[in-house]
Design a protein around this motif. Structure first.
Motif, short mmCIF file in Angstrom:
data_model
loop_
_atom_site.label_atom_id
_atom_site.label_comp_id
_atom_site.label_asym_id
_atom_site.label_seq_id
_atom_site.Cartn_x
_atom_site.Cartn_y
_atom_site.Cartn_z
N GLU A 55 80.91 -35.61 35.62
CA GLU A 55 81.61 -34.22 35.94
C GLU A 55 82.04 -33.51 34.88
O GLU A 55 81.62 -32.23 34.97
N ILE A 56 82.76 -34.15 33.93
CA ILE A 56 83.31 -33.38 32.66
C ILE A 56 82.08 -32.96 31.91
O ILE A 56 81.99 -31.76 31.35
N ILE A 57 81.05 -33.69 31.79
CA ILE A 57 79.84 -33.54 30.90
C ILE A 57 79.36 -32.32 31.58
O ILE A 57 78.86 -31.23 30.93
N ALA A 58 79.00 -32.11 32.81
CA ALA A 58 78.22 -31.12 33.53
C ALA A 58 78.94 -29.67 33.23
O ALA A 58 78.91 -28.70 33.24
N ALA A 59 80.30 -29.73 33.59
CA ALA A 59 81.21 -28.78 33.46
C ALA A 59 81.17 -27.93 32.08
O ALA A 59 81.17 -27.01 31.91
N ARG A 60 81.16 -28.73 31.00
CA ARG A 60 81.19 -28.38 29.59
C ARG A 60 79.81 -28.17 28.88
O ARG A 60 79.35 -27.53 28.02
N GLN A 61 78.65 -28.42 29.88
CA GLN A 61 77.34 -28.17 29.49
C GLN A 61 76.99 -28.68 28.37
O GLN A 61 76.33 -27.97 27.39
#
Length: 336
Positions: free
Chosen positions: A188-194
């Motif tokens: 989730e964090i990786i996706a949010a920060r792209q």
């Protein structure tokens, strides 16, 4: 998993199988059988370190090895304990179970276990528990000690072998749930920060299962950070480490480099320490990384000075630890 855990758990399983049939010798057979796959340590006496890394938890931790060794051990034990009323089927089941449990729980660590050797070099790693976790080991250790001390006809023996076997099983299940939670948060964090990520992994920080080491990146480099199960914010303070693959040009044909790349499963970076070229396997974490995010990695292999690599996996595990560092680990694990 550490040797103490294997010995203690193996002893408890020995008691579970044989009870009074062969007395306290059941504890000894259990400890020996559970420890047998780790006989691969002898490879270190003649193999170069880079090859030894792959030999450890290789063939002796495979399904083929335990299938071969099960009848050997069963026939040996059967002959040594005659006369007895233990069937060969029970001997076979006992030794197979002991060694199967050994290689299975080793798969919960981040080292990688070669269950399918020699037919496949794939390594299996659940990355769900630190190699030495006192919250896993203590229960079997207590139970094995009590079983060694109390009389063989004590009615309490059944309670203690169950105590030593089932509590670690419950803890492993709990660790697996923690792993799933951390992985979900990380994605989730990786996706949010792209972030430009093609692979990632998470593994526990030393001696606990609440603070986790996170690595995410691609062939150019990796983002490294820590996340606690008790962190309230949906973020990870990542530090970026470039792979620096261009530094490998002078040693690109070295055999030990090829072994290291395979061992690291692509989670590696290259650095220079002074005039020394260093290969970092990121899977083993950072030396006190929760305290200093730019610290060295635990596994650092000197490519141009292989004679300095005898303790390559172990030397950084607890380097620079003191009371302050230990307290900072506890605080960070609690989400502070």
């Amino acid at each position: 998993m550490d040797s103490i855990t294997h010995i203690a758990l193996g002893a408890c399983i020995g008691e579970a199988f044989f009870g009074r049939s062969i007395g306290k010798k059941a504890l000894i057979w259990g400890a020996l059988a559970q420890s047998l796959p780790d006989i691969d340590f002898v490879a270190g006496f003649w193999m170069p370190v880079s090859e030894e890394l792959l030999a450890h938890r290789g063939f002796t931790h495979s399904l083929l090895f335990i299938t071969i060794m099960t009848p050997v051990l069963a026939m040996t034990a059967d002959r040594m304990h005659r006369p007895h009323d233990i069937t060969m089927k029970k001997w076979l089941l006992f030794f197979f179970t002991e060694m199967l449990i050994h290689i299975f729980i080793d798969g919960f660590n981040n080292y990688g276990t070669g269950w399918l050797e020699p037919f496949s070099h794939q390594r299996f790693s659940f990355n769900a528990i630190y190699v030495a976790d006192p919250f896993l080991s203590i229960w079997a250790g207590i139970a094995a000690a009590v079983l060694a001390l109390i009389p063989i006809f004590s009615v309490k023996r059944k309670f203690w072998w169950r105590f030593g076997v089932f509590i670690p099983m419950v803890y492993l299940f709990y660790c697996t749930l923690n792993k799933a939670k951390i992985d979900s948060d990380t994605r989730e964090i990786i996706a949010a920060r792209q972030l430009p990520v093609t692979r990632y992994f998470t593994t526990p920080a030393p001696l606990n299962n609440w603070l986790w080491f996170v690595v995410a990146g691609n062939d150019s480099g990796y983002y490294v950070g820590f996340r606690s199960l008790f962190d309230k914010k949906r973020e990870i303070d990542f530090e970026y480490f470039p792979r620096n693959a261009y530094l490998l040009e002078p040693v690109k044909d070295h055999e030990d480099l090829q072994f290291l790349k395979r061992f690291s499963q692509e989670f590696y970076t290259i650095e220079k320490y002074g005039d020394s070229l260093v290969f970092n396997d990121l899977r083993f974490g950072q030396i006190i990384g929760w305290h200093d995010p730019r610290e060295k990695f635990v596994f650092h292999y000197f490519l141009q000075h292989p004679e300095d690599n005898n303790l390559v996996v172990q030397r950084g595990r607890f380097a620079r630890w003191d009371k302050k560092i230990a307290l900072s680990l506890i605080k960070r694990a609690m989400g502070e």
